[in-house]
Enzyme design. Structure first.
Site, PDB file in Angstrom:
ATOM      1  N   SER A  69       0.807  -1.223   0.000  1.00 62.10           N
ATOM      2  CA  SER A  69       0.000   0.000   0.000  1.00 62.10           C
ATOM      3  C   SER A  69       0.843   1.279   0.000  1.00 62.10           C
ATOM      4  CB  SER A  69      -0.935  -0.081   1.202  1.00 62.10           C
ATOM      5  OG  SER A  69      -1.826   0.966   1.219  1.00 62.10           O
ATOM      6  N   GLY A 507      -1.601  -1.182  13.932  1.00 60.65           N
ATOM      7  CA  GLY A 507      -1.631  -2.571  13.492  1.00 60.65           C
ATOM      8  C   GLY A 507      -0.696  -2.817  12.328  1.00 60.65           C
ATOM      9  N   THR A 508      -0.107  -1.762  11.791  1.00 60.11           N
ATOM     10  CA  THR A 508       0.721  -1.939  10.586  1.00 60.11           C
ATOM     11  C   THR A 508       2.162  -1.462  10.769  1.00 60.11           C
ATOM     12  OG1 THR A 508       0.097   0.233   9.749  1.00 60.11           O
ATOM     13  CG2 THR A 508      -1.267  -1.615   9.056  1.00 60.11           C
TER      14      THR A 508
HETATM   15  P1  NG1 Z   1      -2.741   1.444  11.739  1.00 57.31           P
HETATM   16  O1  NG1 Z   1      -1.278   1.352  11.407  1.00 57.31           O
HETATM   17  O2  NG1 Z   1      -3.264   0.292  12.529  1.00 57.31           O
HETATM   18  O3  NG1 Z   1      -3.070   2.781  12.355  1.00 57.31           O
HETATM   19  C1  NG1 Z   1      -3.352   2.135   9.229  1.00 57.31           C
HETATM   20  C2  NG1 Z   1      -4.432   3.173   9.137  1.00 57.31           C
HETATM   21  C3  NG1 Z   1      -5.761   2.458   9.096  1.00 57.31           C
HETATM   22  C4  NG1 Z   1      -5.835   1.404   7.989  1.00 57.31           C
HETATM   23  C5  NG1 Z   1      -4.614   0.490   8.055  1.00 57.31           C
HETATM   24  C6  NG1 Z   1      -4.538  -0.466   6.908  1.00 57.31           C
HETATM   25  C7  NG1 Z   1      -4.500   5.411  10.151  1.00 57.31           C
HETATM   26  C8  NG1 Z   1      -4.396   6.224  11.380  1.00 57.31           C
HETATM   27  N1  NG1 Z   1      -4.393   4.073  10.285  1.00 57.31           N
HETATM   28  O4  NG1 Z   1      -3.582   1.379  10.389  1.00 57.31           O
HETATM   29  O5  NG1 Z   1      -6.787   3.399   8.994  1.00 57.31           O
HETATM   30  O6  NG1 Z   1      -5.976   2.012   6.748  1.00 57.31           O
HETATM   31  O7  NG1 Z   1      -3.415   1.267   8.112  1.00 57.31           O
HETATM   32  O8  NG1 Z   1      -3.878   0.005   5.817  1.00 57.31           O
HETATM   33  O9  NG1 Z   1      -4.670   5.962   9.055  1.00 57.31           O
HETATM   34 ZN    ZN Z   2      -3.685   1.053   0.113  1.00 54.18          ZN
END
Ligand code: NG1
Ligand code: ZN
Length: 550
Positions: A69, A507-508
């Protein structure tokens, strides 16, 4: 070719994909995502899991997307897609994590055997997996790892090539609904473009075309795919210029451009010259997110993010439903805690639409949106779509309408059902949705922006030694652990007019995110950095203390 599982064969293949030492993988909100060089064994095993899932679901086709992404080019990732284009069922995320962490081939085989037994999988069933990748250079090698995983379990391989993430979701659903009443479309890239193009024309035909839109494609897969889509749409109804379309030069993907950059930096991407009051949009690296923006006449940058898109779409759909005479169809909007407080206020108080707040992660939004007849869901970062329930679709298709107003609204609703990618948030489909609404309303970006004014907001990352000690509740708006921290955050928030702040582990990424909003820019920045400092001091901050502002 035999379709059954041959554990000896799996062991032979697995020997080529040893798990790297000292790393622990976790299937999170975005699947697996990390440095590409660490992912070969993970993706090999995802191939095996995809085939097992297909066997379990009576040989339905399972999707696998290789992408990271908006992450930098050196990262990559992988996600499994269930038969109707949804995210992998949550229970199976645990199997993905178990497989990825099996430290040798024997353990791997035991984990597979357990999955087969626990789920009562018939090993002799056929299995089919369709897969695609974005433009990342590491994708070539990782697709090979995936194919080896699939071959190790004698699965059928369908290579869909280089695609956007939503195209892979689309095709997965198409394969599994082909020839049925719920047929989602032709399972080809061309079928996808045709479906969107025909629907778009139905909404804007006969209306004056908007001025040109510039679209920043993050130097990713969205660039060639948007160009391809534009070929299917006549220039008399859409004038689009793709910028940041260099997918061949190393290091350019998502570099100072793309939806995530624009949203977090609140400025135009590299390479874009944007005259006052002209609209532009940015996609992310796999084209499942989109944000719009413009520069005001005094040069101020104005972002039209996922919340603004949700408000625009909900307002339009509610109006059409009323005009169609099908007022019994209910509309709801789903947001996360990152939605700007002003947008929630506008949706509930001005549009009068119910709003639910759920945890971050597309699967949470998607499932909540399914509870409405028409569920609009968007994350503030620009990922989102609109779901029409099967019964609302049936009612819209069947209704004849009594007045010309009814008939015209019904035609537009039917076109929207096709225009909007109902499997997952899709930047190309969302782009056409916004363009269609703006064309219909004859709105400039400034007019769209006038619905409400965002509260100043700020997102700060804090690096801590262990982000897993953070436990949240109330759709991630409150911390349960570390104990006592939430009370201290509350004390800070109280000091700011319209103040709101929350803390959650990402989470990422290996960070904790701090979000704050308040009535003034100064107040919001101060609040964000005070909360970030608190987290750093009280919950094992490492590296530099976040002090950019204070
Ligand atoms: P995390 O890293 O858990 O905050 C991010 C985005 C989510 C979602 C995921 C998946 C923000 C604050 N967080 O998650 O909304 O899109 O990546 O790609 O934008
Ligand atoms: Zn994406």
């Amino acid at each position: 070719m035999s379709t059954t599982i041959d554990y000896g064969k799996i062991k032979q293949f697995a020997a080529r994909y040893p798990k790297p030492n000292g790393v622990s993988f976790s299937y999170g909100t975005a699947g697996f995502r990390t440095k590409a060089e660490l992912l070969d064994s993970v993706i090999f095993r995802v191939g095996i899991l995809g085939a097992l899932r297909s066997k379990k679901l009576d040989s339905k086709t399972i999707g696998v997307m290789i992408t990271a992404s908006h992450n930098p080019e050196e990262d990559n990732g992988v996600k499994l897609v269930d038969p109707y284009g949804e995210m992998l069922e949550q229970k199976w995320e645990i199997y993905a994590t178990q497989l990825a962490n099996a430290h040798n081939a024997d353990v791997l085989v035991n984990v597979i055997k357990d999955i087969v037994t626990v789920n009562d999988i018939d090993p002799t069933k056929e299995s089919t997996v369709v897969y695609a990748r974005d433009t990342r250079p590491s994708g070539v090698r990782l697709v090979e790892a995936l194919e080896h995983g699939l071959k190790a379990v004698n699965a059928n391989l369908v290579n869909f090539g280089i695609k956007t993430t939503p195209q892979l979701h689309y095709v997965t659903r198409c394969y599994n609904t082909l020839g049925t009443e719920a047929s989602y479309g032709e399972p080809t890239e061309e079928g996808y473009y045709k479906k969107l193009a025909i629907a778009y024309r139905k909404i804007v035909e006969g209306l004056p075309r908007l001025p040109k839109i510039k679209v920043d494609a993050a130097n990713g897969v969205g660039a060639p795919k948007l160009r391809e889509l534009a070929k299917f749409i006549d220039e008399d109804i859409l004038d689009v210029e793709v910028i940041n379309d260099d997918i061949d030069t190393r290091g350019k993907l998502n570099f100072q451009c793309g939806a995530d950059f624009v949203k977090t930096q609140q400025r135009v991407p590299l390479g874009l010259v944007l005259p006052a009051e002209q609209r532009a949009a940015s996609l992310d690296g796999d084209a499942d997110r989109i944000v719009y923006y413009y520069n005001d006449s005094d040069g101020t940058f104005k972002l039209l993010d996922g919340d603004k898109i949700a408000s625009l779409a909900a307002g339009f759909i509610m109006e059409l439903i009323k005009a169609s005479g099908l007022e019994e169809i209910n509309v709801g909007v789903v947001q996360t805690a990152y939605a700007n407080g002003s947008s929630t206020n506008y949706l509930t108080k001005v549009l009068g639409v119910p709003v639910s707040c759920v945890s971050t992660g597309v699967k949470h939004l998607h499932h909540e949106a399914e509870k409405y007849d028409v569920g609009v869901y968007f994350e503030a970062n620009g990922h989102g779509t609109v779901l029409f329930s099967p019964s609302s679709q049936a009612r819209i298709r069947k209704a004849e309408g009594k007045t010309p107003e009814n008939i015209s609204a019904l035609e537009k609703l039917r076109a929207l059902i096709d225009l909007i990618n109902q499997t997952v948030g899709d930047a190309l489909s969302d782009l056409l949705l916004v363009e269609a609404i703006l064309t219909y309303r004859r709105w400039t970006p400034k007019q769209w922006d006038q619905a409400y004014t965002d509260l100043p907001n700020r997102l700060v990352k804090v690096v801590v030694s262990n982000r897993h000690i953070f436990k949240t509740t109330d759709a991630e708006r409150k911390l349960l652990e570390p104990k006592g921290l939430q009370e201290k955050i509350d004390l800070l928030v109280q000091q700011y007019k319209d103040g709101r702040s929350f803390v959650r582990p990402s989470g990422t990424e290996d960070v904790v995110r701090v979000y704050a909003e308040a009535a003034t820019r100064h107040g919001c920045d101060e609040l964000a950095f005070k909360v970030a400092g608190l987290v750093y001091d009280e919950a094992g901050g490492i590296g530099g203390r976040p002090t950019e502002f204070l």
